[in-house]
Design an enzyme around this catalytic site. Structure first.
Site, short mmCIF file in Angstrom:
data_model
loop_
_atom_site.label_atom_id
_atom_site.label_comp_id
_atom_site.label_asym_id
_atom_site.label_seq_id
_atom_site.Cartn_x
_atom_site.Cartn_y
_atom_site.Cartn_z
N LYS A 1 22.22 -54.83 71.09
CA LYS A 1 23.43 -55.67 71.11
C LYS A 1 24.69 -54.83 70.80
O LYS A 1 24.68 -53.98 69.91
CB LYS A 1 23.31 -56.80 70.09
CG LYS A 1 22.05 -57.64 70.22
CD LYS A 1 21.88 -58.29 71.58
CE LYS A 1 22.82 -59.47 71.80
NZ LYS A 1 22.54 -60.11 73.13
N PRO B 1 28.29 -56.06 67.27
CA PRO B 1 28.73 -55.46 65.99
C PRO B 1 29.62 -54.24 66.21
O PRO B 1 30.58 -54.01 65.47
CB PRO B 1 27.42 -55.07 65.31
CG PRO B 1 26.37 -55.93 65.93
CD PRO B 1 26.82 -56.15 67.34
N CYS C 1 14.19 -25.22 38.16
CA CYS C 1 15.05 -25.69 37.07
C CYS C 1 14.22 -26.37 35.99
O CYS C 1 13.49 -25.69 35.28
CB CYS C 1 16.17 -26.56 37.61
SG CYS C 1 17.61 -26.52 36.52
N GLU D 1 16.21 -30.63 24.75
CA GLU D 1 16.68 -31.80 25.52
C GLU D 1 15.74 -32.98 25.28
O GLU D 1 16.18 -34.13 25.26
CB GLU D 1 16.71 -31.45 27.02
CG GLU D 1 17.19 -32.61 27.90
CD GLU D 1 17.20 -32.29 29.40
OE1 GLU D 1 16.74 -31.20 29.78
OE2 GLU D 1 17.67 -33.14 30.17
N ARG E 1 22.00 -27.24 31.57
CA ARG E 1 22.61 -27.04 30.24
C ARG E 1 21.68 -26.25 29.32
O ARG E 1 22.11 -25.70 28.33
CB ARG E 1 22.86 -28.38 29.55
CG ARG E 1 23.94 -29.21 30.17
CD ARG E 1 24.22 -30.46 29.34
NE ARG E 1 24.78 -31.49 30.20
CZ ARG E 1 26.05 -31.51 30.58
NH1 ARG E 1 26.88 -30.59 30.19
NH2 ARG E 1 26.48 -32.48 31.38
N HIS F 1 18.50 -23.18 41.64
CA HIS F 1 18.11 -24.11 42.70
C HIS F 1 18.11 -23.41 44.06
O HIS F 1 19.09 -23.50 44.80
CB HIS F 1 19.05 -25.31 42.74
CG HIS F 1 18.91 -26.21 41.56
ND1 HIS F 1 18.01 -27.25 41.53
CD2 HIS F 1 19.53 -26.20 40.35
CE1 HIS F 1 18.09 -27.86 40.35
NE2 HIS F 1 19.00 -27.24 39.62
N GLU G 1 16.76 -24.29 46.66
CA GLU G 1 16.76 -25.25 47.78
C GLU G 1 18.14 -25.44 48.41
O GLU G 1 18.25 -26.00 49.50
CB GLU G 1 16.19 -26.60 47.33
CG GLU G 1 17.07 -27.44 46.40
CD GLU G 1 16.86 -27.14 44.92
OE1 GLU G 1 16.42 -26.01 44.58
OE2 GLU G 1 17.15 -28.02 44.08
N1 GLN Z 1 17.72 -30.86 32.27
C1 GLN Z 1 17.60 -29.44 32.40
C2 GLN Z 1 18.86 -28.72 31.96
O1 GLN Z 1 19.90 -29.31 31.89
C3 GLN Z 1 17.24 -29.05 33.81
C4 GLN Z 1 18.32 -29.30 34.79
C5 GLN Z 1 17.84 -29.35 36.20
O2 GLN Z 1 16.65 -29.43 36.47
N2 GLN Z 1 18.76 -29.37 37.16
O3 GLN Z 1 18.82 -27.55 31.68
#
Ligand code: GLN
Length: 553
Positions: A187, A190, A382, A406, A463, A508, A510
């Site tokens: 259709k 929309p 990470c 953490e 962190r 990371h 990725e």
């Molecule tokens: N929570 C963890 C840190 O702050 C890992 C962070 C994450 O996996 N991006 O170090």
């Protein structure tokens, strides 16, 4: 002069506007143009960094450390455009700047209003990407036409076209042609309404890209053209692709979208389209030689977008190694309830991605233990590296209470602890260790093998870090500190020597994988998993291998 393409969306959200923008960018780049890509998001958060992945999918991190929308991941995977903090603006970021200027007295004497102050700031955001070298800036507008919060952005791009001249701007509108089974047709109504809404705001789209399940015929194209006031050859059919999102640019090129854009913007291109390499990549997706089972053990597992770049990177490594990735998504909490062997017993590789907070943490630790003890290739990213460190401390070093601060502020053995500079930080937005930092690789490590070089730059978002007070004890007991930040001696990569392939990285990887260029670590991980798969078939398995022996199976 730099030309501008604005891409808006209508009818529904989740049409794949980000992928379409990335595909347009890829085609123009292929024609020899220098492009830039940008996303404008109408929500009020300054950036998506403070949102739950359940709300917004993954947070994509740029090299310069901006926490951005996941569509920027598509832009980087499809193109060579360099993305920065100027590539993602939200309503919050725009207002923050306007309010800062108001307090500073920049508008002294004026009433500060949406038009012109907010719209001016939006236009400045668009111009921030304009440099002499860039031929085309593609700006994607988040949200759907008709949303209250999109209005200032639409008004700003209307004004922008007026200012730079209509001939220098192209409006592309992406809509949906819903298929009604009862009547057996797609259709157009929309789409008509959505275009009418845009025109009410003062924007006439030049090109309409219509998403549909089954495609449409010439009659339908003529009808859409007539009712939406868009020339027939500028009505493009973006049908659902069969195998991979990387088919989208090919599908668009088949309908001449790149030519349309180039002639409408009067662009000069040095090159004809050459999709040879891209098409070869798609052929590999279509005809893999076998498959490999990879478990991703995370806490946002129900939502595919939460680990978008991880899944894409696995697929890229699969493409390069000619295997399909048979993804096994495992909810971390289930590992505690049902046991690692039950959930992970038949996988060839285990990946634990990043994350925050303590939900699912013990399940991830159990997944690590299973991988370590059973010799299953393990890739920790990470938080996935941090849980590997915790598991090693508990099981191998005998520090039963070991944890990250953490998760447990008063743990006796804080093997993962807050970065020094984080001690005083209380604000949550944009305050992590973010973006590209150097990592020096240890000789003879799996990481150095995979990268084939001594130093790399990878992106960060964390962190907490490996607590160097425990470094010696780790190294004395079979852990390998395989990568370190040379400027601050922060541990970036932890491996286990006596294991087929066990690599945890604080960064990371990725965010740097592409469909035509697998990321070295994802590649090595997938090859290790393939090796395990084959060894299991032959009744062997478990023994340590170096990457040379993992070369192409
Ligand atoms: N929570 C963890 C840190 O702050 C890992 C962070 C994450 O996996 N991006 O170090």
């Amino acid at each position: 002069m730099t030309k501008h393409i604005f891409v808006t969306g209508g009818v529904v959200s989740s049409l794949g506007k980000g992928i379409t923008c990335a595909a347009v960018g890829m085609l123009l780049e292929n024609r020899g143009l220098k492009i830039a890509l940008q996303k404008l998001d109408p929500y009020i958060n300054v950036d998506p960094g403070t949102m739950s992945p359940y709300q917004h999918g993954e947070v994509y991190v740029t090299e310069d450390g901006a926490e951005t929308d996941l569509d920027l991941g598509h832009y980087e995977r499809f193109t060579d455009a360099v993305l920065s903090k100027d590539c993602n603006y939200t309503t919050g970021k725009i207002y923050r700047e306007v309010i800062r200027k108001e307090r500073a007295g920049d508008y002294l004497g004026s009433t500060v209003q949406v038009v012109p102050h907010i719209t001016d700031e939006i236009k400045a955001a668009i111009r921030s990407l304009d440099d002499d070298a860039t031929d085309v800036i593609i700006t994607e507008l988040g949200g759907t036409v008709g949303d209250i919060e999109s209005l200032p952005f639409l008004e700003a791009i209307r004004q922008f076209a007026l200012e730079v001249g209509r001939a220098n701007v192209l409006f592309i509108h992406l809509t949906l042609l819903p298929y009604l089974r009862a009547s057996g047709e797609a259709k157009t109504k929309p789409t008509q309404h959505s275009v009418a809404k845009l025109r009410e705001i003062g924007i006439q789209p030049d090109i309409l890209i219509c998403r549909s399940e089954q495609g449409f015929d010439e009659g339908m194209r003529a009808k859409i053209s007539l009712f939406c006031n868009v020339e027939k050859d500028a009505v493009i059919d973006e049908m659902d692709v069969e195998h991979t999102i990387y088919q989208v640019p090919v599908e668009l090129a088949e309908q001449g979208l790149d030519d349309q854009i180039i002639s409408r913007l009067r662009l000069e291109t040095p090159k004809p389209l050459d999709l040879t390499a891209w098409n070869a990549m798609i052929e590999r997706v279509k005809s893999p030689k076998g498959s490999v089972r990879i478990a991703v053990v995370g806490k946002y597992i129900e939502l595919h977008d939460a680990y978008k770049s991880i899944y894409e990177s696995l697929d890229h490594a699969g493409i390069a190694n000619e295997v399909a990735i048979d993804l096994v998504k495992v909810q971390a909490e289930d590992v505690v309830d049902r046991g690692a062997a039950a959930l992970l017993g038949d996988v060839d590789g285990i990946l634990v991605p990043g994350g925050f907070g303590d939900r699912g943490i013990e399940g991830k630790i159990l997944a690590v233990r299973y991988a370590r003890e059973q010799g299953v290739p393990y890739f920790g990213i990470c938080l996935g590296m941090q849980v590997a460190v915790i598991e090693f401390a508990r099981s191998v070093l005998g520090l039963e209470d070991a944890n990250s601060t953490e998760m447990d502020l008063v743990t006796r053995d804080p093997v993962i602890s807050l970065l020094d500079e984080q001690q005083q930080i209380t604000d949550k937005g944009g305050t992590m260790r973010l973006g590209g930092y150097k990592c020096r690789l240890g000789e003879g490590t799996r990481a150095a093998d995979a990268y084939g070089r001594a130093e790399v730059v990878e992106r960060h978002r964390h962190r907490y870090e490996f607590n160097n007070a425990y470094r010696q004890r780790f190294e004395e007991n079979g852990a390998v500190i395989a990568g370190v930040n040379p400027d601050r001696d922060l541990v970036e990569i932890v491996e286990i020597a006596d294991h087929p392939w066990f690599v945890g990285v604080q960064f990371h990887p990725e965010f740097k994988s592409k469909p035509i260029a697998e990321h070295p670590l994802f590649g090595a991980f997938v090859r290790a998993a393939m090796h395990r798969r084959d060894a299991e078939k032959n009744g062997a398995g478990g023994e340590a291998v170096n990457d040379e022996r993992l070369e192409r199976v």
